[in-house]
Design a protein around this motif. Structure first.
Motif, short mmCIF file in Angstrom:
data_model
loop_
_atom_site.label_atom_id
_atom_site.label_comp_id
_atom_site.label_asym_id
_atom_site.label_seq_id
_atom_site.Cartn_x
_atom_site.Cartn_y
_atom_site.Cartn_z
N GLU A 152 0.83 -1.20 0.00
CA GLU A 152 0.00 0.00 0.00
C GLU A 152 0.87 1.26 0.00
N ASP A 153 1.91 1.27 0.85
CA ASP A 153 2.79 2.45 0.91
C ASP A 153 3.62 2.59 -0.36
N ALA A 154 4.01 1.45 -0.94
CA ALA A 154 4.76 1.49 -2.22
C ALA A 154 3.88 2.11 -3.31
N PHE A 155 2.63 1.70 -3.34
CA PHE A 155 1.69 2.26 -4.33
C PHE A 155 1.51 3.76 -4.10
N ASP A 156 1.26 4.15 -2.85
CA ASP A 156 1.02 5.57 -2.55
C ASP A 156 2.26 6.42 -2.84
N THR A 157 3.45 5.86 -2.57
CA THR A 157 4.68 6.61 -2.82
C THR A 157 4.86 6.85 -4.32
N TYR A 158 4.71 5.79 -5.10
CA TYR A 158 4.90 5.96 -6.55
C TYR A 158 3.80 6.84 -7.13
N SER A 159 2.59 6.69 -6.62
CA SER A 159 1.49 7.53 -7.10
C SER A 159 1.76 9.01 -6.81
N ALA A 160 2.29 9.29 -5.62
CA ALA A 160 2.60 10.68 -5.25
C ALA A 160 3.69 11.26 -6.15
N VAL A 161 4.72 10.46 -6.43
CA VAL A 161 5.79 10.92 -7.32
C VAL A 161 5.25 11.18 -8.71
N SER A 162 4.45 10.24 -9.22
CA SER A 162 3.87 10.39 -10.55
C SER A 162 2.99 11.63 -10.64
N LEU A 163 2.16 11.84 -9.62
CA LEU A 163 1.28 13.01 -9.58
C LEU A 163 2.11 14.30 -9.52
N HIS A 164 3.17 14.27 -8.73
CA HIS A 164 4.04 15.45 -8.59
C HIS A 164 4.68 15.81 -9.94
N VAL A 165 5.18 14.79 -10.63
CA VAL A 165 5.81 15.03 -11.94
C VAL A 165 4.79 15.55 -12.94
N ARG A 166 3.65 14.87 -13.03
CA ARG A 166 2.64 15.24 -14.01
C ARG A 166 2.08 16.64 -13.75
N GLY A 167 1.83 16.94 -12.47
CA GLY A 167 1.32 18.27 -12.14
C GLY A 167 2.30 19.36 -12.51
N SER A 168 3.57 19.11 -12.23
CA SER A 168 4.61 20.08 -12.56
C SER A 168 4.69 20.31 -14.06
N VAL A 169 4.65 19.22 -14.82
CA VAL A 169 4.78 19.32 -16.28
C VAL A 169 3.56 20.01 -16.90
N VAL A 170 2.37 19.59 -16.48
CA VAL A 170 1.15 20.17 -17.06
C VAL A 170 1.06 21.66 -16.73
N LEU A 171 1.42 22.03 -15.51
CA LEU A 171 1.41 23.45 -15.14
C LEU A 171 2.35 24.25 -16.03
N GLN A 172 3.54 23.70 -16.28
CA GLN A 172 4.49 24.39 -17.16
C GLN A 172 3.98 24.46 -18.60
N ARG A 173 3.35 23.38 -19.05
CA ARG A 173 2.82 23.35 -20.42
C ARG A 173 1.71 24.38 -20.59
N LEU A 174 0.81 24.48 -19.62
CA LEU A 174 -0.26 25.46 -19.68
C LEU A 174 0.29 26.88 -19.62
N TYR A 175 1.34 27.05 -18.82
CA TYR A 175 2.00 28.36 -18.74
C TYR A 175 2.56 28.74 -20.10
N ASP A 176 3.25 27.79 -20.76
CA ASP A 176 3.82 28.06 -22.08
C ASP A 176 2.74 28.40 -23.09
N LYS A 177 1.62 27.68 -23.03
CA LYS A 177 0.52 27.95 -23.97
C LYS A 177 -0.05 29.34 -23.74
N ASN A 178 -0.22 29.72 -22.47
CA ASN A 178 -0.74 31.05 -22.17
C ASN A 178 0.20 32.15 -22.64
N GLN A 179 1.49 31.93 -22.48
CA GLN A 179 2.46 32.92 -22.91
C GLN A 179 2.45 33.10 -24.43
#
Length: 259
Positions: A152-179
């Motif tokens: 359970e903790d292994a799943f939650d840890t990898y899920s948190a990392v994946s979410l962190h990466v994806r959120g960071s990337v999508v935020l940057q991509r939306l920023y680039d599109k807005n610019q």
């Protein structure tokens, strides 16, 4: 009366027309990636792709009945390339390999907007692509569990990392599109007016290069460290439990022997 200028619509460079029947699905997918590099996934269309490839649009519809079918095929290819380029998480050195895994994931998406749009923003995977993704996640979770985390903790840890990466990337991509479309500030911080008199702490840390809500390296690494630190504590706690149980069991066995 002055007529306002009309925004230029995406166009594809016209190639010499191919002979009938000379195109195949791989040619179409290759051409779609080429065209998307110039005009983006949002503006990609079958008529523009036909013009880019030098074929009639019916030649494309013969293999891909609608745009979503073509995008699914593009996503399959992009995900295969992405998975093969992403390093594995190893149990023996879980912290550094998971950190490297996250960094490479982020770098791959930031360096390829088409990959980001297909996999993260569009978020529509074909069954084949979804199966490939499941195999990669299973391998990562298996390694984290072998390192000492519960499933359970292994799943939650990898899920948190994946979410962190994806959120960071999508935020940057939306920023680039807005610019690129002059939509104004793309980050929350850029819309803020920080007055040192009323917000001295914000003014101080902002002057030192800290940014609120920005998907920069500093914020990404800080968040990643928080996830990894938490996982390390969970592993330490799990390792300490058997030792604690042995400690409490020893006096009981001694008392039983005395009786």
């Amino acid at each position: 009366m002055e007529v306002p200028p009309v925004a230029k619509q995406p166009t594809a460079e016209k190639r010499q027309r191919r002979e009938r029947g000379s195109i195949n699905p791989d040619d179409i997918i290759n051409g779609a990636f080429e065209l998307a590099e110039d005009i983006g996934i949002d503006n990609l269309s079958m008529p523009l792709l036909g013009k880019h490839l030098g074929v009639g649009v019916t030649s494309i519809y013969w293999y891909f009945r609608k745009k979503d079918d073509l995008l699914n095929a593009m996503t399959d290819r992009a995900l295969r390339q992405y998975v093969f380029a992403t390093p594995y998480v190893e149990a023996a050195d879980w912290r550094e390999t998971l950190r490297n895994h996250a960094r490479v994931m982020r770098k791959a998406f930031l360096g390829n907007p088409i990959l980001c749009d297909l996999i993260l923003i569009r978020s529509a995977l074909s069954p084949r692509a979804a199966k490939l993704g499941v195999a990669a996640v299973e391998k990562a979770i298996e390694s984290l569990a072998e390192a000492g985390l519960s499933p359970e903790d292994a799943f939650d840890t990898y899920s948190a990392v994946s979410l962190h990466v994806r959120g960071s990337v999508v935020l940057q991509r939306l920023y680039d599109k807005n610019q690129s479309t002059d939509c104004g500030p793309g980050y929350f911080e850029e819309a803020m007016v920080i007055d040192p008199e009323t917000a001295p702490l914000l003014a101080k840390v902002s002057a030192e290069g800290h940014r609120i809500g920005a998907s920069d390296e500093k914020n990404f690494e800080y968040g990643l460290d928080c996830i990894l630190d938490h996982a390390a504590r969970l592993i330490e706690e799990s390792a300490a439990k058997p030792a604690q149980r042995r400690k409490t069991a020893t006096p009981r066995r001694k008392a039983a022997a005395d009786r």
